[in-house]
Design an enzyme around this catalytic site. Sequence first.
Site, PDB file in Angstrom:
ATOM      1  N   GLU A   1      87.221 -80.921 -30.175  1.00 51.77           N
ATOM      2  CA  GLU A   1      88.311 -80.586 -29.236  1.00 51.77           C
ATOM      3  C   GLU A   1      89.189 -81.767 -28.801  1.00 51.77           C
ATOM      4  O   GLU A   1      89.447 -81.953 -27.612  1.00 51.77           O
ATOM      5  CB  GLU A   1      87.718 -79.878 -28.007  1.00 51.77           C
ATOM      6  CG  GLU A   1      86.884 -78.648 -28.381  1.00 51.77           C
ATOM      7  CD  GLU A   1      86.222 -77.930 -27.190  1.00 51.77           C
ATOM      8  OE1 GLU A   1      86.205 -78.482 -26.092  1.00 51.77           O
ATOM      9  OE2 GLU A   1      85.735 -76.799 -27.388  1.00 51.77           O
TER      10      GLU A   1
ATOM     11  N   GLU B   1      81.539 -71.340 -34.231  1.00 50.13           N
ATOM     12  CA  GLU B   1      81.117 -70.783 -32.933  1.00 50.13           C
ATOM     13  C   GLU B   1      81.606 -69.346 -32.772  1.00 50.13           C
ATOM     14  O   GLU B   1      82.125 -68.947 -31.731  1.00 50.13           O
ATOM     15  CB  GLU B   1      81.676 -71.647 -31.779  1.00 50.13           C
ATOM     16  CG  GLU B   1      81.346 -73.126 -31.887  1.00 50.13           C
ATOM     17  CD  GLU B   1      81.808 -73.947 -30.679  1.00 50.13           C
ATOM     18  OE1 GLU B   1      82.176 -73.373 -29.645  1.00 50.13           O
ATOM     19  OE2 GLU B   1      81.790 -75.179 -30.795  1.00 50.13           O
TER      20      GLU B   1
END
Length: 338
Positions: free
Chosen positions: A139, A247
């Site tokens: 991220e 995910e």
Amino acid sequence: MSTEYKSGIISLAEAYKDYFKIGAAVTVNDLQGEHGELLKKHFNSITAENAMKFGEIHPEEARYDFEKPDKMKEFALSNNMKMRGHTFVWHNQTSDWIFADKNGKEAPRELVLERLRQHVKVVCDRYKDVIYAWDVVNEAIEDKSGEQYRDTKWRRILGEDYIKTAFEVVKEIDNKSELIYNDYNNELPDKLEKSYDMLKGLLEKGTPIDGVGLQGHWNIRDKNLMENLRRAIESYGSLGLKLQVTELDVSMFEFEDRRTDLNEPTSEMLYLQEQTYENIFSIFREYKELVTSVTFWGISDKYTWKDNFPVFGRKDWPMLFDINGKPKGSFEKVVNYK
Ligand code: HAH
């Protein structure tokens, strides 16, 4: 449709053995009981949902907590599974000590880099028998338009080249695993463009990066998902990168939808979820040369981080197995492909 498929007896990982690994994010409790059985039957990869994040595995400079990750490694090795390592360089769930000197002031670059090297060495050495991929950086792209990078302590202290540096640090210690840059929403046009530019630049500078992780926190009402997904896979693939879905979950709620009045999913929701799962897996299969694993961020609807995000305490039902661990219609759609 065979009765085996209908009753959900077929193994998900088995159904995908010619395509890619099938993974699940786990807590230690998941290794036992019903979730343990589901893991053994349907998955051949696990990721520690939290236990290998910096703040969990290395809470103090002189203290590592290997108890939970060790149990996961044991479970994986004794059940013929591999693990994804999640994660080294991230702005969340990271210990503050790493960024501070002994007086509590911001630590200098060399010290932080040395600590990262030490950490990576200890963790990689301990888990090298079971790990096949590392989320080296998680991220790092900024969501706000106009800005490319997220402003983090890692970036401020290690400098603008910190992503390249992080991949080099891991590569030097583990040259066998796939080294992944992982992010959310990186199939959406704006973030895809920023990610593509970043990765292209990193590759041009010789950064040892093997692939991109699409987190895959999606929902049942995203009209552009298939188109975005296809474009993202092709763009990243054109850079010579592999892809992992790291995910995956398909929420019943759009991000902006904050309703809290439901005790169970509506039949419309279940229907839309089935369509979504069917469609995304057909794209994953189509790009099997590029996609090396697909990991769900959980096992069944009994427990999911989505129960607390983005609305704390609101039940969601994003997985293939229901709250009792029974395969949902979505499971049938995923395994029962032609
Ligand atoms: C992911 N972030 C993280 O990679 C994972 O480690 C965590 O357990 C759950 C989701 C997703 C995310 C976020 O943390 C904040 C805003 C948007 C998305």
